[in-house]
Scaffold this motif. Structure first.
Motif, PDB file in Angstrom:
ATOM      1  N   VAL A  30      51.984  40.917  41.780  1.00  0.00           N
ATOM      2  CA  VAL A  30      51.172  41.914  41.052  1.00  0.00           C
ATOM      3  C   VAL A  30      49.633  42.023  41.916  1.00  0.00           C
ATOM      4  O   VAL A  30      49.192  43.065  42.077  1.00  0.00           O
ATOM      5  N   VAL A  31      49.109  40.902  42.142  1.00  0.00           N
ATOM      6  CA  VAL A  31      48.042  40.835  42.752  1.00  0.00           C
ATOM      7  C   VAL A  31      47.995  41.450  44.237  1.00  0.00           C
ATOM      8  O   VAL A  31      47.219  42.367  44.659  1.00  0.00           O
ATOM      9  N   GLN A  32      49.236  41.260  44.783  1.00  0.00           N
ATOM     10  CA  GLN A  32      49.459  42.063  46.402  1.00  0.00           C
ATOM     11  C   GLN A  32      49.319  43.435  45.900  1.00  0.00           C
ATOM     12  O   GLN A  32      48.881  44.200  46.905  1.00  0.00           O
ATOM     13  N   GLU A  33      50.026  43.814  44.986  1.00  0.00           N
ATOM     14  CA  GLU A  33      50.322  45.371  44.522  1.00  0.00           C
ATOM     15  C   GLU A  33      48.919  46.075  44.281  1.00  0.00           C
ATOM     16  O   GLU A  33      48.425  47.110  44.878  1.00  0.00           O
ATOM     17  N   VAL A  34      48.108  45.249  43.544  1.00  0.00           N
ATOM     18  CA  VAL A  34      46.853  45.827  43.085  1.00  0.00           C
ATOM     19  C   VAL A  34      45.747  45.875  44.268  1.00  0.00           C
ATOM     20  O   VAL A  34      45.192  46.734  44.569  1.00  0.00           O
ATOM     21  N   ALA A  35      46.058  44.803  44.910  1.00  0.00           N
ATOM     22  CA  ALA A  35      45.148  44.568  46.391  1.00  0.00           C
ATOM     23  C   ALA A  35      45.389  45.803  47.338  1.00  0.00           C
ATOM     24  O   ALA A  35      44.501  46.372  47.867  1.00  0.00           O
ATOM     25  N   ARG A  36      46.860  46.067  47.454  1.00  0.00           N
ATOM     26  CA  ARG A  36      47.006  47.451  48.379  1.00  0.00           C
ATOM     27  C   ARG A  36      46.423  48.602  47.734  1.00  0.00           C
ATOM     28  O   ARG A  36      45.849  49.554  48.583  1.00  0.00           O
ATOM     29  N   GLY A  37      46.404  48.917  46.508  1.00  0.00           N
ATOM     30  CA  GLY A  37      45.650  49.966  45.834  1.00  0.00           C
ATOM     31  C   GLY A  37      44.430  50.041  46.123  1.00  0.00           C
ATOM     32  O   GLY A  37      43.735  51.098  46.144  1.00  0.00           O
ATOM     33  N   HIS A  92      34.785  40.228  37.251  1.00  0.00           N
ATOM     34  CA  HIS A  92      35.060  41.053  36.305  1.00  0.00           C
ATOM     35  C   HIS A  92      35.405  40.414  35.077  1.00  0.00           C
ATOM     36  O   HIS A  92      35.177  41.045  33.943  1.00  0.00           O
ATOM     37  N   HIS A  93      36.062  39.286  35.034  1.00  0.00           N
ATOM     38  CA  HIS A  93      36.733  38.700  33.796  1.00  0.00           C
ATOM     39  C   HIS A  93      35.480  38.131  32.532  1.00  0.00           C
ATOM     40  O   HIS A  93      35.583  38.293  31.555  1.00  0.00           O
ATOM     41  N   THR A  94      34.522  37.684  33.404  1.00  0.00           N
ATOM     42  CA  THR A  94      33.295  37.280  32.300  1.00  0.00           C
ATOM     43  C   THR A  94      32.116  37.262  33.087  1.00  0.00           C
ATOM     44  O   THR A  94      32.092  37.194  34.086  1.00  0.00           O
ATOM     45  N   PRO A  95      30.929  37.852  32.419  1.00  0.00           N
ATOM     46  CA  PRO A  95      29.626  38.160  33.123  1.00  0.00           C
ATOM     47  C   PRO A  95      28.968  36.423  33.726  1.00  0.00           C
ATOM     48  O   PRO A  95      28.067  36.490  34.322  1.00  0.00           O
ATOM     49  N   ALA A  96      29.420  35.489  32.887  1.00  0.00           N
ATOM     50  CA  ALA A  96      29.017  34.187  33.258  1.00  0.00           C
ATOM     51  C   ALA A  96      29.604  33.510  34.417  1.00  0.00           C
ATOM     52  O   ALA A  96      29.070  32.520  34.959  1.00  0.00           O
ATOM     53  N   THR A  97      30.632  34.317  35.201  1.00  0.00           N
ATOM     54  CA  THR A  97      31.314  33.580  36.290  1.00  0.00           C
ATOM     55  C   THR A  97      30.266  33.658  37.633  1.00  0.00           C
ATOM     56  O   THR A  97      29.897  34.791  37.825  1.00  0.00           O
ATOM     57  N   LEU A  98      30.027  32.588  38.382  1.00  0.00           N
ATOM     58  CA  LEU A  98      29.622  32.430  39.568  1.00  0.00           C
ATOM     59  C   LEU A  98      30.721  32.047  40.436  1.00  0.00           C
ATOM     60  O   LEU A  98      31.370  31.084  40.133  1.00  0.00           O
ATOM     61  N   LEU A  99      30.799  32.328  41.676  1.00  0.00           N
ATOM     62  CA  LEU A  99      31.814  31.836  42.532  1.00  0.00           C
ATOM     63  C   LEU A  99      30.994  31.103  43.567  1.00  0.00           C
ATOM     64  O   LEU A  99      30.220  31.372  44.298  1.00  0.00           O
ATOM     65  N   ILE A 100      32.090  30.034  44.060  1.00  0.00           N
ATOM     66  CA  ILE A 100      31.403  29.347  45.107  1.00  0.00           C
ATOM     67  C   ILE A 100      32.704  28.981  46.148  1.00  0.00           C
ATOM     68  O   ILE A 100      33.120  27.678  46.520  1.00  0.00           O
ATOM     69  N   ASP A 116      39.140  49.179  38.513  1.00  0.00           N
ATOM     70  CA  ASP A 116      38.976  50.254  37.288  1.00  0.00           C
ATOM     71  C   ASP A 116      39.810  49.869  36.022  1.00  0.00           C
ATOM     72  O   ASP A 116      40.556  48.551  36.322  1.00  0.00           O
ATOM     73  N   ALA A 117      40.072  50.418  35.179  1.00  0.00           N
ATOM     74  CA  ALA A 117      40.563  49.889  33.931  1.00  0.00           C
ATOM     75  C   ALA A 117      42.058  49.824  34.077  1.00  0.00           C
ATOM     76  O   ALA A 117      42.781  48.894  33.915  1.00  0.00           O
ATOM     77  N   GLU A 118      42.909  50.588  35.140  1.00  0.00           N
ATOM     78  CA  GLU A 118      44.164  50.396  35.380  1.00  0.00           C
ATOM     79  C   GLU A 118      44.319  49.064  36.370  1.00  0.00           C
ATOM     80  O   GLU A 118      45.337  48.308  35.938  1.00  0.00           O
ATOM     81  N   ALA A 119      43.506  48.797  37.162  1.00  0.00           N
ATOM     82  CA  ALA A 119      43.684  47.558  38.025  1.00  0.00           C
ATOM     83  C   ALA A 119      43.487  46.391  37.217  1.00  0.00           C
ATOM     84  O   ALA A 119      44.177  45.363  37.340  1.00  0.00           O
ATOM     85  N   LEU A 120      42.333  46.326  36.086  1.00  0.00           N
ATOM     86  CA  LEU A 120      42.227  45.476  35.365  1.00  0.00           C
ATOM     87  C   LEU A 120      43.183  44.968  34.473  1.00  0.00           C
ATOM     88  O   LEU A 120      43.677  43.883  34.199  1.00  0.00           O
ATOM     89  N   ALA A 121      43.904  46.284  33.836  1.00  0.00           N
ATOM     90  CA  ALA A 121      45.072  45.891  32.776  1.00  0.00           C
ATOM     91  C   ALA A 121      46.027  45.217  33.713  1.00  0.00           C
ATOM     92  O   ALA A 121      46.925  44.161  33.074  1.00  0.00           O
ATOM     93  N   ALA A 122      46.461  45.577  34.747  1.00  0.00           N
ATOM     94  CA  ALA A 122      47.465  45.137  35.565  1.00  0.00           C
ATOM     95  C   ALA A 122      47.147  43.605  35.829  1.00  0.00           C
ATOM     96  O   ALA A 122      48.217  42.720  35.629  1.00  0.00           O
ATOM     97  N   LEU A 123      45.833  43.147  36.057  1.00  0.00           N
ATOM     98  CA  LEU A 123      45.727  41.848  36.669  1.00  0.00           C
ATOM     99  C   LEU A 123      45.802  40.975  35.266  1.00  0.00           C
ATOM    100  O   LEU A 123      46.095  39.763  35.272  1.00  0.00           O
ATOM    101  N   ASP A 124      44.995  41.569  34.313  1.00  0.00           N
ATOM    102  CA  ASP A 124      45.009  40.843  32.952  1.00  0.00           C
ATOM    103  C   ASP A 124      46.391  40.562  32.443  1.00  0.00           C
ATOM    104  O   ASP A 124      46.746  39.449  31.635  1.00  0.00           O
ATOM    105  N   SER A 125      47.456  41.293  32.617  1.00  0.00           N
ATOM    106  CA  SER A 125      48.795  41.217  32.237  1.00  0.00           C
ATOM    107  C   SER A 125      49.544  40.113  32.867  1.00  0.00           C
ATOM    108  O   SER A 125      50.679  39.958  32.468  1.00  0.00           O
ATOM    109  N   VAL A 126      48.991  39.747  34.094  1.00  0.00           N
ATOM    110  CA  VAL A 126      49.659  38.677  34.838  1.00  0.00           C
ATOM    111  C   VAL A 126      49.677  37.396  34.012  1.00  0.00           C
ATOM    112  O   VAL A 126      48.835  36.801  33.297  1.00  0.00           O
TER     113      VAL A 126
END
Length: 312
Positions: free
Chosen positions: A248-255, A270-278, A299-309
């Protein structure tokens, strides 16, 4: 050398002290404003034979708008800290975060071993101050032992009560050796016990496919605490599947016209505004790709697809 003073621009500033747009936008780390995409220095030890290249990599991170670097004295037995001291200038306004709770163990089964007693924590802070060339470290994370280990196991004598450790961390803050306290590899109960002390950051293993700490992530958001996931794309450890291998991640990435790794990092932001990445790397092209992930809009479609993983 990095600055121990609060050199960050105002909280609303979209740029770093050096004038570059903040990688991933602006986020909060305690009382400081930092780039939401930072840099983890653990992989710098791979560049021991290319010190100039390692310094250039850190300078490139600053150029790309990174002003949050995560390190530890036990990364390469001080090597990462020494490079940061050499590469980062006070005028860069970089917030350097370190951690305690382990110590180098070059001859052991792993390159480090746990060092959890209050005296160990104090000694490690002193070692970080010396190798970083700082009078005060902006934030120090207390890394607690894990149940799964991630390649590192704690002996019974290293299972130290959290309250004793927090008391020592508080003393170090009162003495001005550290500015803020964070926690690493902890439970929600640990965080709740530590809240009265004032916690600026929590670092736990977490990714799209490893969301056991979802409640902890939500608690950090609610309390205004930075949520800083390590292994944000998984790892070779069996409990941490690799995000970039999920279909699913690979499919969303292609899009998106992005890589699966960039997509996994973008989901975290996108998942939480408190997130910092290192995310860490020893490769300049990977560094640039990680920074570019901060500009990806799901967008909403990509987020929904990833959230459903389904995690795991």
């Amino acid at each position: 050398m990095p600055s121990s003073s609060s050199a960050s621009p105002s909280p609303s500033s979209p740029t770093t002290a050096s004038g570059a747009p903040r990688a991933g936008g602006a986020g909060r780390l305690g009382d400081r404003t930092v780039s939401r995409v930072g840099y983890g220095a653990m992989q710098l030890h791979r560049m021991t034979e290319d010190r100039a290249g390692a310094v250039a990599l850190l300078r490139r991170a600053v150029e790309l708008g990174i002003d949050h670097i995560d390190t530890a004295q036990f990364y390469g037995d001080g090597f990462s800290n020494e490079l940061i001291r050499e590469a980062i200038r006070p005028e860069d306004g970089v917030t350097v975060v370190s951690k305690v709770g382990a110590t180098p163990d070059p001859g052991g089964p792993a390159p480090m071993r746990y060092a959890q007693h209050p005296a160990d924590l104090r000694a490690d802070v002193e070692a970080n101050l010396k190798s970083l060339g700082l009078d005060r470290i902006p934030l120090v994370n207390l890394r607690r032992p894990t149940t799964s280990g991630f390649g590192l196991s704690a002996s019974p004598d290293q299972m130290v009560d959290l309250d004793d450790q927090l008391a020592e961390m508080s003393s170090l803050r009162d003495e001005g050796k550290i500015e803020a306290i964070g926690l690493s590899t902890v439970t929600l109960d640990d965080l709740n016990r530590a809240l009265p002390l004032g916690i600026a950051c929590v670092q736990n293993a977490y990714s799209l496919l490893a969301r056991e700490d979802e409640e902890l992530a939500r608690a950090c958001t609610a309390h205004g605490i930075a949520w800083v996931p390590y292994f944000p794309l998984g790892s070779a450890f069996p409990d941490l599947p690799k995000v970039n291998e999920h279909p699913v991640v690979q499919e969303v990435a292609r899009g998106l016209g992005a890589t699966p790794s960039q997509t996994g990092l973008a989901w975290l932001l996108h998942h939480t505004p408190a997130t910092l990445l290192i995310p860490g790397t020893a490769d300049p092209s990977h560094l640039e790709a990680n920074v570019a992930a901060g500009a990806i809009r799901l967008d909403a479609e990509a987020l929904a697809a990833l959230d459903s993983v389904r995690p795991g």
